[in-house]
Design a protein around this motif. Structure first.
Motif, PDB file in Angstrom:
ATOM      1  N   UNK A 197      -8.376  -4.533   3.967  1.00 53.44           N
ATOM      2  CA  UNK A 197      -9.604  -5.328   3.802  1.00 53.44           C
ATOM      3  C   UNK A 197     -10.012  -5.384   2.321  1.00 53.44           C
ATOM      4  N   UNK A 198      -9.881  -4.261   1.629  1.00 54.00           N
ATOM      5  CA  UNK A 198     -10.189  -4.250   0.189  1.00 54.00           C
ATOM      6  C   UNK A 198      -9.295  -5.252  -0.543  1.00 54.00           C
ATOM      7  N   UNK A 199      -8.009  -5.191  -0.239  1.00 54.24           N
ATOM      8  CA  UNK A 199      -7.051  -6.045  -0.950  1.00 54.24           C
ATOM      9  C   UNK A 199      -7.184  -7.516  -0.577  1.00 54.24           C
TER      10      UNK A 199
ATOM     11  N   UNK B 228      -5.974  -0.217   7.697  1.00 54.77           N
ATOM     12  CA  UNK B 228      -6.815  -1.379   7.995  1.00 54.77           C
ATOM     13  C   UNK B 228      -7.920  -1.532   6.934  1.00 54.77           C
ATOM     14  N   UNK B 229      -8.530  -0.413   6.571  1.00 52.10           N
ATOM     15  CA  UNK B 229      -9.621  -0.464   5.585  1.00 52.10           C
ATOM     16  C   UNK B 229      -9.090  -0.886   4.212  1.00 52.10           C
ATOM     17  N   UNK B 230      -7.939  -0.379   3.847  1.00 53.09           N
ATOM     18  CA  UNK B 230      -7.397  -0.736   2.520  1.00 53.09           C
ATOM     19  C   UNK B 230      -6.940  -2.190   2.498  1.00 53.09           C
TER      20      UNK B 230
ATOM     21  N   UNK C  90       0.845  -1.211   0.000  1.00 55.25           N
ATOM     22  CA  UNK C  90       0.000   0.000   0.000  1.00 55.25           C
ATOM     23  C   UNK C  90       0.874   1.253   0.000  1.00 55.25           C
TER      24      UNK C  90
ATOM     25  N   UNK D 287      -3.599   4.248  11.037  1.00 46.70           N
ATOM     26  CA  UNK D 287      -3.932   2.878  11.432  1.00 46.70           C
ATOM     27  C   UNK D 287      -5.264   2.445  10.828  1.00 46.70           C
ATOM     28  N   UNK D 288      -6.273   3.292  10.952  1.00 44.13           N
ATOM     29  CA  UNK D 288      -7.606   2.908  10.470  1.00 44.13           C
ATOM     30  C   UNK D 288      -7.686   2.916   8.943  1.00 44.13           C
ATOM     31  N   UNK D 289      -7.004   3.848   8.318  1.00 43.31           N
ATOM     32  CA  UNK D 289      -7.020   3.882   6.854  1.00 43.31           C
ATOM     33  C   UNK D 289      -6.336   2.639   6.283  1.00 43.31           C
TER      34      UNK D 289
END
Lengths: 100, 555
Positions: free
Chosen positions: A51-53, A47-49, A17, A43-45
């Motif tokens: 999950x997409x990958x 984590x979200x990306x 990323x 941290x949260x951003x």
């Protein structure tokens, strides 16, 4: 992802990323590292990306879609077909653009 | 044959029964390709083009067909309580002036919008000048003198269009969006810009995530969501701060706030309303539509909004704009209102078995629909329905969101506040995955046309996502009630139709509304305690949503 592929770790995904963002010139460093009171933090951003990958895109990639039955419609060259008169237009004698 | 008024000639059928729907399949593919090739620009200058001409005779027939409101007979003392069609009848007869009608709304906005915060900006002077102008002209247009709220991601000439985002905080468009031009050409009066989630992605928030807008049924409780992202549009209509409103929908943003607050929300067929001058989220999924008090009001609005715009290629090549007012004009049999056209309503498996009030509301809705002459049929979802409408395929829309906003991501990711992840995610979808997603949309559209709508004319829906993906129309209707955090709120149902099926949806909706009173229910004004809690000296924070909360809402 095929079942035999190794499952990337969080660190490996984070490196992917970050490399992609560096290539594009998007700087996540302006966000705080981990601050629950901030609208967003790294941290949260991340984590979200991840999950997409890790979850969403493999589902898309693995989904079988027959290339003959469902061909890609890539180019506006198909637009002349779009401009066929509809039944309503054909029956009413109106043009191909609708009447607005 | 059930329903109808004997009006069964070929030419009287709704448009979805007449047009070549294959055109729509091809169009969606071509437009997806255009998006892939060219992307879309943020903040392009809007353009002016002729509005869709609906005949004045149609409008006269519509207004003559309606029961006369009793403003002067004491039933309603405040014009702001009237529906747009009720007010329209009075305005046409000269029994209500445009200025008088407008002032009723401005009074309520001054009195209550500190609590609701439905508006980002109120254009009081401009509205008053417009109403005065209309009072000096014959009331011939279908929206003559109707005060409207315009979602703040839609360009308005000379009025800031902030999209509740740091990115657009200084944007003052030079021209109206095409849809605003159309609404004004049909006699509308813009009251102001309604609140929305930042960049039209979630419930209404400030750019940094502070909650702004309240659900009109719970004005003292920010935990009760107003629905998003057209939050202010729904709140303004339900709180009687606007007669009607417009919102945008890429992922449920018209139908969700409508179901949260009891407005009648219509997402039209993709391309039916121009998006020129609307800040884009997804070139292949954005829609503009009305949030209204009932089906008749929604018909008035969409009639004014729809039409070809030479500067939005998505509006070209469609069948002509039909007579939505006729579709929303009730018909009777034996003195009882029935559906205008024979209509099969497909009910998804398990739809009526939902838990608690949701299931009760759905069953009650179907009972009324059946009484109105609508045939209920069990709908078998096509194979692959679940997979093709999953969150993963839905996530592919984010590419179209990321691409036009990439320059702002490069500038400073903090510009996006708590919405940042959805704008960044598109950077992590590969080209082949995006193309697979576009192919999957075509596969889904074919399934819907060949399978779904071979079984029925209108379908009950569990979610807006499938028809947001493929551009079919959706209608959200109030039905029943639900209790949340100790408050009684409206329940709602969501219906879908094939491309160009808006008439079918409106006809079904008005038949049900003629036989029920769910759409007539209005919330009380805020209590003294609620007002003090939200606006008084010790007013508490309304709370905020962070990046995780926004992500959860999106899911």
């Amino acid at each position: 992802m095929t079942p035999s592929s190794p499952r990337p770790s969080d660190d490996e995904l984070d490196a992917f990323i970050q490399t992609r963002l560096n290539l594009l010139g998007v700087d996540l460093g302006v966000l705080p590292d981990d601050d629950p009171s901030a609208p967003a933090d790294r941290r949260r951003v991340m984590q979200a990306i991840r999950r997409v990958l890790r979850e969403q895109m493999p589902e898309v990639s693995d989904y079988p879609l027959d290339p003959i039955e469902v061909p890609p419609v890539l180019y506006p060259a198909h637009l002349p077909e779009v401009r066929r008169p509809t039944l309503v237009q054909a029956e009413s004698g109106t043009g191909q653009e609708g009447e607005g | 044959m059930k329903g109808g008024d004997g009006d069964r000639t070929e030419s009287s059928l709704p448009q979805d029964a007449l047009v070549d729907r294959r055109d729509f399949v091809t169009r969606m593919g071509a437009l997806a390709a255009m998006a892939a090739l060219t992307g879309c620009a943020v903040g392009r200058e809007p353009t002016i083009a002729p509005a869709a001409p609906a005949s004045r005779a149609d409008a006269q027939a519509f207004f003559r067909s309606l029961p006369r409101p009793e403003l002067s007979a004491g039933r309603v003392t405040d014009p702001a309580e009237l529906t747009a069609w009720e007010a329209g009848a009075l305005l046409r007869d000269g029994d209500l002036g445009a200025v008088e009608y407008l002032e009723a709304y401005l009074d309520r906005i001054r009195r209550w919008d500190g609590v609701y915060r439905a508006f980002n900006a109120v254009t009081e002077d401009r509205a008053r000048a417009r109403a005065r102008e209309l009072d000096s002209t014959p009331a011939t247009e279908i929206l003559h003198g109707i005060p409207l709220a315009i979602k703040d991601n839609i360009h308005t000439a000379g009025v800031p269009t902030t999209v509740n985002s740091h990115i657009f905080r200084d944007l003052v468009p030079e021209e109206d969006a095409m849809v605003v031009t159309n609404l004004m050409a049909r006699g509308g009066v813009m009251l102001g810009k309604s609140q929305l989630g930042p960049l039209a992605t979630t419930r209404a928030l400030t750019p940094d995530g502070e909650i702004t807008t309240m659900n009109a049924w719970a004005p003292g409780d920010p935990e009760v969501s107003p629905g998003g992202s057209s939050s202010g549009s729904a709140t303004a209509v339900m709180a009687r701060l606007a007669s009607s409103s417009i919102g945008t929908q890429t992922g449920g943003s018209i139908t969700m706030p409508s179901m949260a607050q009891g407005t009648t929300g219509l997402k039209p067929t993709f391309g039916r309303v121009s998006l020129h001058g609307v800040v884009p989220l997804s070139y292949t999924r954005d829609h503009v539509g009305p949030l209204a008090r009932d089906v008749r009001d929604a018909a008035l609005m969409i009639q004014a909004m729809a039409g070809v715009d030479p500067r939005d290629p998505r509006t070209g090549g469609l069948p002509p704009v039909p007579d939505f007012l006729r579709a929303a004009t009730p018909v009777s049999r034996g003195g009882r209102p029935v559906v205008r056209w024979e209509t099969r309503l497909g009910v998804l498996p398990g739809w009526t078995d939902a838990d608690g009030e949701t299931g009760e509301n759905r069953r009650a809705f179907l009972r009324v629909a059946e009484e109105a002459g609508i045939d209920l049929v069990e709908l078998v979802p096509p194979p692959a329905w679940e997979e093709l409408t999953s969150g993963a395929f839905n996530a592919l829309r984010l590419v179209e969101r990321t691409e036009p906003f990439l320059p702002y991501l490069k500038e400073d990711v903090r510009l996006f506040g708590p919405t940042i992840t959805s704008f960044m995610s598109g950077l992590f979808v590969s080209g082949d995955e995006y193309l697979k997603g576009q192919r999957a949309k075509l596969a889904l559209l074919r399934l819907v046309m060949d399978d779904f709508f071979s079984q029925c004319d209108v379908a009950t829906m569990e979610s807006h996502i499938p028809f947001d993906m493929i551009g079919c129309p959706l209608l959200a209707l109030p039905a029943g009630t639900r209790v949340l955090r100790g408050r009684t709120l409206p329940g709602g149902v969501l219906l879908g139709a094939p491309p160009f099926g808006e008439e079918r949806l409106l006809a079904l909706g008005v038949a049900v509304q003629e036989r029920s009173d769910w759409h007539r229910r209005r919330p009380a004004d805020p209590s003294e305690a609620e007002e003090a809690r939200m606006t008084g000296p010790g007013a508490r924070s309304r709370g905020r949503l962070d990046v995780d909360a926004v992500e959860r809402q999106a899911e």
